[in-house]
Design a protein around this motif. Sequence first.
Motif, PDB file in Angstrom:
ATOM      1  N   SER A   9      -5.059   3.171  14.227  1.00 15.19           N
ATOM      2  CA  SER A   9      -4.149   2.864  13.095  1.00 15.19           C
ATOM      3  C   SER A   9      -3.758   4.039  12.388  1.00 15.19           C
ATOM      4  CB  SER A   9      -4.544   1.683  12.283  1.00 15.19           C
ATOM      5  OG  SER A   9      -5.755   2.045  11.834  1.00 15.19           O
ATOM      6  N   TRP A  10      -4.962   4.862  11.888  1.00 16.14           N
ATOM      7  CA  TRP A  10      -4.648   5.854  11.189  1.00 16.14           C
ATOM      8  C   TRP A  10      -3.964   7.039  11.844  1.00 16.14           C
ATOM      9  CZ3 TRP A  10      -4.504   7.057   6.227  1.00 16.14           C
ATOM     10  CH2 TRP A  10      -5.171   6.379   5.258  1.00 16.14           C
ATOM     11  N   LEU A  67      -2.815   7.574  -7.417  1.00 18.79           N
ATOM     12  CA  LEU A  67      -3.359   7.326  -6.145  1.00 18.79           C
ATOM     13  C   LEU A  67      -4.260   8.444  -5.938  1.00 18.79           C
ATOM     14  CD1 LEU A  67       0.018   6.549  -4.030  1.00 18.79           C
ATOM     15  CD2 LEU A  67      -1.715   5.244  -4.527  1.00 18.79           C
ATOM     16  N   GLN A  68      -4.096   9.808  -6.553  1.00 22.71           N
ATOM     17  CA  GLN A  68      -4.987  10.665  -6.230  1.00 22.71           C
ATOM     18  C   GLN A  68      -6.372  10.613  -6.934  1.00 22.71           C
ATOM     19  OE1 GLN A  68      -4.816  12.805  -3.694  1.00 22.71           O
ATOM     20  NE2 GLN A  68      -3.562  14.339  -4.048  1.00 22.71           N
ATOM     21  N   CYS A  69      -6.311  10.234  -8.357  1.00 24.51           N
ATOM     22  CA  CYS A  69      -7.173  10.178  -9.166  1.00 24.51           C
ATOM     23  C   CYS A  69      -7.805   8.798  -9.500  1.00 24.51           C
ATOM     24  CB  CYS A  69      -6.888  10.745 -10.530  1.00 24.51           C
ATOM     25  SG  CYS A  69      -6.224  12.241 -10.359  1.00 24.51           S
ATOM     26  N   GLY A  70      -7.137   7.856  -9.124  1.00 27.11           N
ATOM     27  CA  GLY A  70      -7.781   6.431  -9.233  1.00 27.11           C
ATOM     28  C   GLY A  70      -8.996   6.098  -8.497  1.00 27.11           C
ATOM     29  N   ASN A  71      -9.205   4.817  -8.483  1.00 27.96           N
ATOM     30  CA  ASN A  71     -10.302   4.184  -7.840  1.00 27.96           C
ATOM     31  C   ASN A  71     -10.184   3.343  -6.577  1.00 27.96           C
ATOM     32  OD1 ASN A  71     -12.373   5.082  -9.466  1.00 27.96           O
ATOM     33  ND2 ASN A  71     -11.951   3.501 -11.111  1.00 27.96           N
ATOM     34  N   ARG A  72      -8.479   3.583  -6.189  1.00 25.42           N
ATOM     35  CA  ARG A  72      -8.392   2.671  -5.347  1.00 25.42           C
ATOM     36  C   ARG A  72      -8.811   3.075  -3.812  1.00 25.42           C
ATOM     37  NH1 ARG A  72      -4.369  -0.523  -6.896  1.00 25.42           N
ATOM     38  NH2 ARG A  72      -3.330   0.356  -9.240  1.00 25.42           N
ATOM     39  N   LYS A  73      -9.370   2.237  -2.961  1.00 26.65           N
ATOM     40  CA  LYS A  73      -9.675   2.787  -1.773  1.00 26.65           C
ATOM     41  C   LYS A  73      -8.823   3.360  -1.041  1.00 26.65           C
ATOM     42  CE  LYS A  73      -8.970  -1.603   0.446  1.00 26.65           C
ATOM     43  NZ  LYS A  73      -9.786  -2.959   1.152  1.00 26.65           N
ATOM     44  N   LYS A  74      -9.150   4.345   0.070  1.00 24.22           N
ATOM     45  CA  LYS A  74      -8.208   5.045   0.826  1.00 24.22           C
ATOM     46  C   LYS A  74      -7.573   4.028   1.844  1.00 24.22           C
ATOM     47  CE  LYS A  74      -7.664   9.030   3.849  1.00 24.22           C
ATOM     48  NZ  LYS A  74      -8.452  10.129   4.536  1.00 24.22           N
ATOM     49  N   SER A  75      -6.406   3.930   2.063  1.00 30.23           N
ATOM     50  CA  SER A  75      -5.627   2.991   2.944  1.00 30.23           C
ATOM     51  C   SER A  75      -4.475   3.498   3.428  1.00 30.23           C
ATOM     52  CB  SER A  75      -5.388   1.705   2.186  1.00 30.23           C
ATOM     53  OG  SER A  75      -4.362   1.877   1.065  1.00 30.23           O
ATOM     54  N   ARG A  76      -3.958   2.957   4.637  1.00 27.73           N
ATOM     55  CA  ARG A  76      -2.535   3.322   5.170  1.00 27.73           C
ATOM     56  C   ARG A  76      -1.541   2.998   4.155  1.00 27.73           C
ATOM     57  NH1 ARG A  76      -4.285   0.291   9.429  1.00 27.73           N
ATOM     58  NH2 ARG A  76      -2.330  -0.809   9.461  1.00 27.73           N
ATOM     59  N   MET A  77      -1.515   1.944   3.449  1.00 28.29           N
ATOM     60  CA  MET A  77      -0.374   1.631   2.535  1.00 28.29           C
ATOM     61  C   MET A  77      -0.430   2.581   1.489  1.00 28.29           C
ATOM     62  SD  MET A  77       1.987  -0.697   2.281  1.00 28.29           S
ATOM     63  CE  MET A  77       2.973  -1.212   1.183  1.00 28.29           C
ATOM     64  N   LEU A  88       6.984   3.278   6.988  1.00 30.84           N
ATOM     65  CA  LEU A  88       6.028   2.222   6.690  1.00 30.84           C
ATOM     66  C   LEU A  88       6.514   0.937   6.917  1.00 30.84           C
ATOM     67  CD1 LEU A  88       4.525   1.204   4.171  1.00 30.84           C
ATOM     68  CD2 LEU A  88       6.158   1.352   2.748  1.00 30.84           C
ATOM     69  N   SER A  89       7.797   0.557   7.142  1.00 31.50           N
ATOM     70  CA  SER A  89       8.092  -0.652   7.815  1.00 31.50           C
ATOM     71  C   SER A  89       7.710  -0.793   9.248  1.00 31.50           C
ATOM     72  CB  SER A  89       9.625  -0.897   7.847  1.00 31.50           C
ATOM     73  OG  SER A  89      10.059  -0.655   6.525  1.00 31.50           O
ATOM     74  N   ILE A  90       7.684   0.242   9.916  1.00 21.82           N
ATOM     75  CA  ILE A  90       7.193   0.149  11.409  1.00 21.82           C
ATOM     76  C   ILE A  90       5.785  -0.117  11.410  1.00 21.82           C
ATOM     77  CG2 ILE A  90       6.728   1.569  13.637  1.00 21.82           C
ATOM     78  CD1 ILE A  90       9.312   2.804  13.172  1.00 21.82           C
ATOM     79  N   ASP A  91       4.958   0.501  10.305  1.00 15.06           N
ATOM     80  CA  ASP A  91       3.553   0.327  10.322  1.00 15.06           C
ATOM     81  C   ASP A  91       2.967  -0.956   9.932  1.00 15.06           C
ATOM     82  OD1 ASP A  91       0.583   1.925  10.001  1.00 15.06           O
ATOM     83  OD2 ASP A  91       0.842   0.761   8.013  1.00 15.06           O
ATOM     84  N   ARG A  92       3.829  -1.400   8.985  1.00 14.62           N
ATOM     85  CA  ARG A  92       3.642  -3.005   8.614  1.00 14.62           C
ATOM     86  C   ARG A  92       3.904  -4.093   9.775  1.00 14.62           C
ATOM     87  NH1 ARG A  92       0.065  -2.935   5.411  1.00 14.62           N
ATOM     88  NH2 ARG A  92      -0.151  -1.122   6.755  1.00 14.62           N
ATOM     89  N   TYR A  93       5.068  -3.567  10.736  1.00 12.60           N
ATOM     90  CA  TYR A  93       5.181  -4.448  11.694  1.00 12.60           C
ATOM     91  C   TYR A  93       3.969  -4.439  12.585  1.00 12.60           C
ATOM     92  CZ  TYR A  93       6.469  -5.140  16.774  1.00 12.60           C
ATOM     93  OH  TYR A  93       6.710  -5.489  18.082  1.00 12.60           O
ATOM     94  N   TYR A  94       3.377  -3.112  12.901  1.00  9.17           N
ATOM     95  CA  TYR A  94       1.965  -3.360  13.785  1.00  9.17           C
ATOM     96  C   TYR A  94       0.806  -3.798  13.226  1.00  9.17           C
ATOM     97  CZ  TYR A  94       3.840  -0.258  17.591  1.00  9.17           C
ATOM     98  OH  TYR A  94       4.588   0.313  18.531  1.00  9.17           O
ATOM     99  N   ALA A  95       0.627  -3.788  11.715  1.00  8.98           N
ATOM    100  CA  ALA A  95      -0.354  -4.334  11.138  1.00  8.98           C
ATOM    101  C   ALA A  95      -0.091  -5.973  11.231  1.00  8.98           C
ATOM    102  CB  ALA A  95      -0.122  -3.981   9.640  1.00  8.98           C
TER     103      ALA A  95
END
Length: 313
Positions: free
Chosen positions: A136-137, A50-60, A119-126
Amino acid sequence: MGRNCSGWVCVNDNETDINSFYFYETEQFVILWLLFALIVLGNSAVIVALQCGNRKKSRMNFFIMQLAVADLLVGVLSVLTDIVWRSTVAWNAGNIACKVIRFSQAVVTYSSTYVLVALSIDRYYAIMYPMNFSGSWRRARLLVVGAWTLALVLSVPIGVLYHVRPVQGRPQCWIEFSEPWQWQLYMTLVATAVFVAPAFIISICYALIVTTIWAKSKLYTHKPTLDDTRRASSRGIIPQAKVKTVKMTFIIVLVFVLCWSPYIVFDLLQVYGYIPRTQSNIALATLIQSLAPLNSAANPIIYCMFSASKATR
């Protein structure tokens, strides 16, 4: 008559026919070292990815990072300490270290659980408000801060109650209760805080999530064109990528329930007297306690299974 408790195992002071330090030594050390390796290597790999990869920054990914940090600390502070303690079969680090380490172990255990709730609460709102990006952030950060804060608060009694005292000729970092009902109350409160209440909150979130997905899926069932997708977004139809993150979270939650249920159920049955106190059951209890961190070893595997789909938002 005093009762001394290691983990969730209580020992009467006048019981000399049962060795409270007896356990399936070879089996438990194999399990503990395997768990330690899986937890440390797996969660370290997730953090690095997650720190070094090319994945975009996301809440998940933000929540997955927090979960991986908490699980990594479970391995270092709980599993490794358990290995050392069971190797010496005595607590030689003193009373202050007893309280600090027990407090730290409780913090990382609670934090792993409550970050999952967050995480579950955040997915509920999403899912409930798929087009509402404002705040959201901020909500995600507040949920994580709340999870760690609650873990710290709930761990305070652990640091107070644990202390070093001689048990069957050896110094141990244990809890001492004078009456059985006190131990029953304590174990019930711990089970509620670490498993029952989080599972209840998560269940409500996912019941609402499933209901929402089912209702909104009826509005958009044919194969979409580009114009359809734009119109669907304006109506608040849930993006497929977001649904996939819910699936991953659901698997993580399911594994959480499966890993913790045997531990909680066995200890509640034991403390309320439904499991006879025998030498074999004492050994079985410590073996089941060794499996409690299994959840922290499983989470990185689940994340890696879903990471290939690039489903995070």
